[in-house]
Design an enzyme around this catalytic site. Structure first.
Site, PDB file in Angstrom:
ATOM      1  N   ASP A   1       6.548  -4.508  -3.972  1.00 40.15           N
ATOM      2  CA  ASP A   1       6.180  -3.577  -2.899  1.00 40.15           C
ATOM      3  C   ASP A   1       6.486  -4.178  -1.525  1.00 40.15           C
ATOM      4  O   ASP A   1       6.497  -3.463  -0.523  1.00 40.15           O
ATOM      5  CB  ASP A   1       4.670  -3.282  -2.963  1.00 40.15           C
ATOM      6  CG  ASP A   1       4.374  -1.954  -3.640  1.00 40.15           C
ATOM      7  OD1 ASP A   1       5.255  -1.070  -3.624  1.00 40.15           O
ATOM      8  OD2 ASP A   1       3.260  -1.803  -4.175  1.00 40.15           O
TER       9      ASP A   1
ATOM     10  N   GLN B   1      -1.373   0.015  -7.506  1.00 37.59           N
ATOM     11  CA  GLN B   1      -1.361   1.270  -6.740  1.00 37.59           C
ATOM     12  C   GLN B   1      -2.534   1.304  -5.750  1.00 37.59           C
ATOM     13  O   GLN B   1      -3.680   1.084  -6.139  1.00 37.59           O
ATOM     14  CB  GLN B   1      -1.439   2.464  -7.716  1.00 37.59           C
ATOM     15  CG  GLN B   1      -1.314   3.812  -7.047  1.00 37.59           C
ATOM     16  CD  GLN B   1       0.029   4.031  -6.364  1.00 37.59           C
ATOM     17  OE1 GLN B   1       1.082   3.776  -6.925  1.00 37.59           O
ATOM     18  NE2 GLN B   1      -0.007   4.501  -5.133  1.00 37.59           N
TER      19      GLN B   1
ATOM     20  N   LYS C   1       6.471   6.587 -10.914  1.00 36.23           N
ATOM     21  CA  LYS C   1       7.068   5.242 -10.949  1.00 36.23           C
ATOM     22  C   LYS C   1       7.451   4.886 -12.381  1.00 36.23           C
ATOM     23  O   LYS C   1       8.507   4.306 -12.616  1.00 36.23           O
ATOM     24  CB  LYS C   1       6.090   4.218 -10.347  1.00 36.23           C
ATOM     25  CG  LYS C   1       6.032   4.338  -8.827  1.00 36.23           C
ATOM     26  CD  LYS C   1       4.892   3.583  -8.179  1.00 36.23           C
ATOM     27  CE  LYS C   1       4.815   3.975  -6.695  1.00 36.23           C
ATOM     28  NZ  LYS C   1       3.656   3.444  -5.999  1.00 36.23           N
TER      29      LYS C   1
END
Ligand code: NDP
Length: 281
Positions: A117, A94, A50
């Protein structure tokens, strides 16, 4: 015919980069905060990828690598600080988190406007109402793959196998918003193969290697394979037995090089969209 996720994600990343450069020229530097708790090796790889994608897309990334023993309160305090910061457009924590931290509490602590997200209940609710908001990156990527490959969704029989919050459910919602006739299957579905054989567009998100075979697919179907599994020989495979199914499908996504690269591209897309709001766009 293959739907090439590498190529399509490359196009999207280029578009994101152009948009990021344009925002920068107007004084807004898109920025993503990436938070990793603990030292899970797979998570560390995802986070590294990422950060690399941010670099490629001209997005600033700020990394917070916290020890395994970080408390929930400490993590929530960091999120609260990032929520307040004007110069941070997206916050990504995460998953999975260590067991002593409640993922739902953490997900809900991120401000919906920075939830790139698309996991916050506010964004999930907006999706189900067809309102603008952040959409979970993997299913959003699948829609881009279909659209950019010229696949018409309106009126098509769409079957999604899997009903997780991050893939199956938002996937079904997005296909519905695109006017597909959507069926969602799961582990309690009876006669699964009968249902999948009706699909003009099949999205496989069961999390089981090579689960679908040619017998489960309608001739000429578009097959989207979300699954990713590492086999004993080190190779990757999906939820679909590619060699068996590909000759029967009109379009199919390979693994690797299919849905996988799309997820990060859509994350980058969400970050610049969030930054654009700083310009009141
Ligand atoms: P989950 O394990 O959360 O969900 C799997 C779903 O499949 C569940 O809804 C489950 O049903 C259903 N299922 C399991 N077994 C069967 C069966 N025998 N018949 C029908 N349905 C079944 O997985 P995710 O949604 O998180 O991920 C799915 C796959 O996609 C995984 O391989 C994952 O690695 C991959 N993935 C890939 C990403 C990418 O970037 N390409 C991103 C995210 C995931 P039930 O609800 O009844 O248990």
């Amino acid at each position: 015919m293959i739907i090439d996720g590498k190529e399509i994600s490359g196009q999207i990343k280029k578009e994101v980069r152009d948009r990021a450069e344009e925002l920068k020229s107007r004084g807004v530097e898109p920025a993503l905060a990436v938070v990793l708790v603990g030292s899970d090796p797979a998570s560390a790889v995802y986070v590294r990828n990422k950060k690399k994608a941010c670099e490629a897309c001209s997005i600033r990334s700020e990394s917070y690598e916290l020890p395994e023993e970080t408390t929930q309160e400490e993590l929530l305090a960091l999120i609260a600080e990032l929520n307040e910061r004007e110069d941070i457009d997206g916050i990504l924590v995460q998953l999975p988190l260590p067991k002593h931290i409640d993922e739902q509490t953490v997900t809900e602590a991120i401000r919906p406007e920075k939830d790139v997200d698309g996991f916050h209940p506010v964004n999930v609710g907006k999706l189900s109402m067809g309102l603008p908001g952040f959409v979970s990156c993997t299913p959003a990527g699948v829609i881009q793959m279909l659209k950019r490959s010229g696949v018409e969704i309106t009126g098509k029989e769409c079957v999604v196998v899997g009903r997780s919050n991050i893939v199956g459910k938002p996937m079904a919602m997005l296909l519905l918003l695109e006017n597909g006739t959507v069926t969602v299957c799961h582990s309690r579905t009876k006669n699964l193969s009968e249902v999948t054989r009706r699909a003009d567009i099949l999205v496989a998100a069961v999390g089981k290697p090579k689960f679908f075979h040619a017998d489960d697919i309608k001739e000429g179907a578009v097959v989207i394979d979300v699954g990713i599994h590492r086999m004993e020989d080190g190779h990757l495979c999906g939820d679909v037995d590619y060699a068996d199914v590909a000759p029967k499908a009109s379009l199919i996504t390979p693994v690797p090089g299919g849905v996988g690269p799309m997820t990060i591209a859509m994350l980058m897309h969400n970050c610049v969209e969030s930054a654009a709001r700083r310009c009141h766009e």
